[in-house]
Design an enzyme around this catalytic site. Sequence first.
Site, mmCIF file in Angstrom:
data_model
loop_
_atom_site.group_PDB
_atom_site.id
_atom_site.type_symbol
_atom_site.label_atom_id
_atom_site.label_comp_id
_atom_site.label_asym_id
_atom_site.label_seq_id
_atom_site.Cartn_x
_atom_site.Cartn_y
_atom_site.Cartn_z
ATOM 1 C CG ASP A 139 -27.688 74.193 98.154
ATOM 2 O OD1 ASP A 139 -28.905 74.062 98.350
ATOM 3 O OD2 ASP A 139 -27.202 74.279 97.020
ATOM 4 C CG ASN A 166 -31.110 76.576 96.931
ATOM 5 O OD1 ASN A 166 -32.025 77.149 96.349
ATOM 6 N ND2 ASN A 166 -31.331 75.599 97.789
ATOM 7 C CG ASP A 167 -24.101 76.420 96.843
ATOM 8 O OD1 ASP A 167 -23.867 77.564 97.235
ATOM 9 O OD2 ASP A 167 -24.083 75.431 97.582
ATOM 10 C CB ILE A 168 -25.823 74.885 90.600
ATOM 11 C CG1 ILE A 168 -24.725 73.936 91.089
ATOM 12 C CG2 ILE A 168 -25.849 74.926 89.076
ATOM 13 C CD1 ILE A 168 -24.976 72.471 90.780
#
Length: 400
Positions: A139, A166-168
């Site tokens: 991220d 960004n991950d989520i």
Amino acid sequence: MPNTGRPLPYEGIRVIEFTHMVMGPTCGMLLADLGAEVIKVEPLGGDSTRRLLGSGSGFFPMFNRNKKSIVLDLKQPEGLQAALRLIDSADVVSENFKSGVMEKLGLGYDALKARNPRLIYVSHKGFLPGPYEDRTALDEVVQMMGGLAYMTGRPGDPLRAGTSVNDIMGGMFGAMGAMAALAQREKTGLGTQVQTSLFENNVFLVGQHMMQYAVTGKAAAPMPSRISAWAVYDVFTVKDGEQIFLAVVSDKQWDIFCRAFGLAELRQDTRLATNNDRVQARAWLMPVLREHLAQFPAAELSAVFEREGLPYAPITRPEQLFDDPHLAATGGLAPIRLQDGRESVVPLAPITLGGAQLGIRLQPPGAGEHTDELLRSVGYGDDDIAALKERQITQGDNTP
């Protein structure tokens, strides 16, 4: 309040996930919240995410509710065969390993598509296919190279956003892609491959700043030094050093604000007649407002802004949200079991169906908690399961 007793949209859909950390687990969590049976395939000893410290210590309980867990050693033929039996029973496979890992195991999309053309295969990667696709991404990496850290920090001080945005969000797009593919399968009878990525997600997030440059011809400044679209839209330090965010974003709100705080002189100043006028006047206007508002306690400012319908916010730390009265009243925080057995609460998905939020049906599983149940569901007998455990190909939650 949490959804109870009513059918969920993806009941009857089986998802097999080969995921860790945040991005892939977020996709599975959302599908599980919506009713899918999500099966987390973990290595011997369990997903390493379970053992992260510091900023990673909340990952597992946050993103693995409503899932089942099976432990399989995919490097052994019998473990791989068990995984393939589960996949043959599934509608969706989700993975977020480095490019090439699933292919080396024989679990890439092409191999699984040949076994089951109806299968939907969701890959969460650092980059979509292209020049960067073999790079290792995190991220923070894509925030730096994708403009987000530049926009978040002060000039000359790029700063990552304060959560795994960004991950989520990449996991959310993975779930959306799976949903779209399931709808498409209803029409075509065929599955497909879905790909989502950290970098392209980050670029999507900063697209508004790219378009700002396209429209104005001027590069967007980092948010702390930006030219705001609104004159009063900032954090104020007030009485006793407390801080509060206050906003006045329309001409009507400016009139209300000035009346509420005895600022008749500013209200009548022709240099401040419109929002755009006030934006141009920020250099001298904001010091005047800061000095005036510094005499008020934050609680008093909150009460006035609340009464007048003006936007405001306390500066809240994450741990203070456990006691948020709105979340308590709406049921937006649900009981969760931590890995050490302690109880806490966790935020539910921020959507409602029929006026109800999507609740927790299964607590985050222990490593291999559902191994026996899941192996039986694809034809393994008790003796077979015992043999797999004896040979350290699988483990149950209580396996020594």
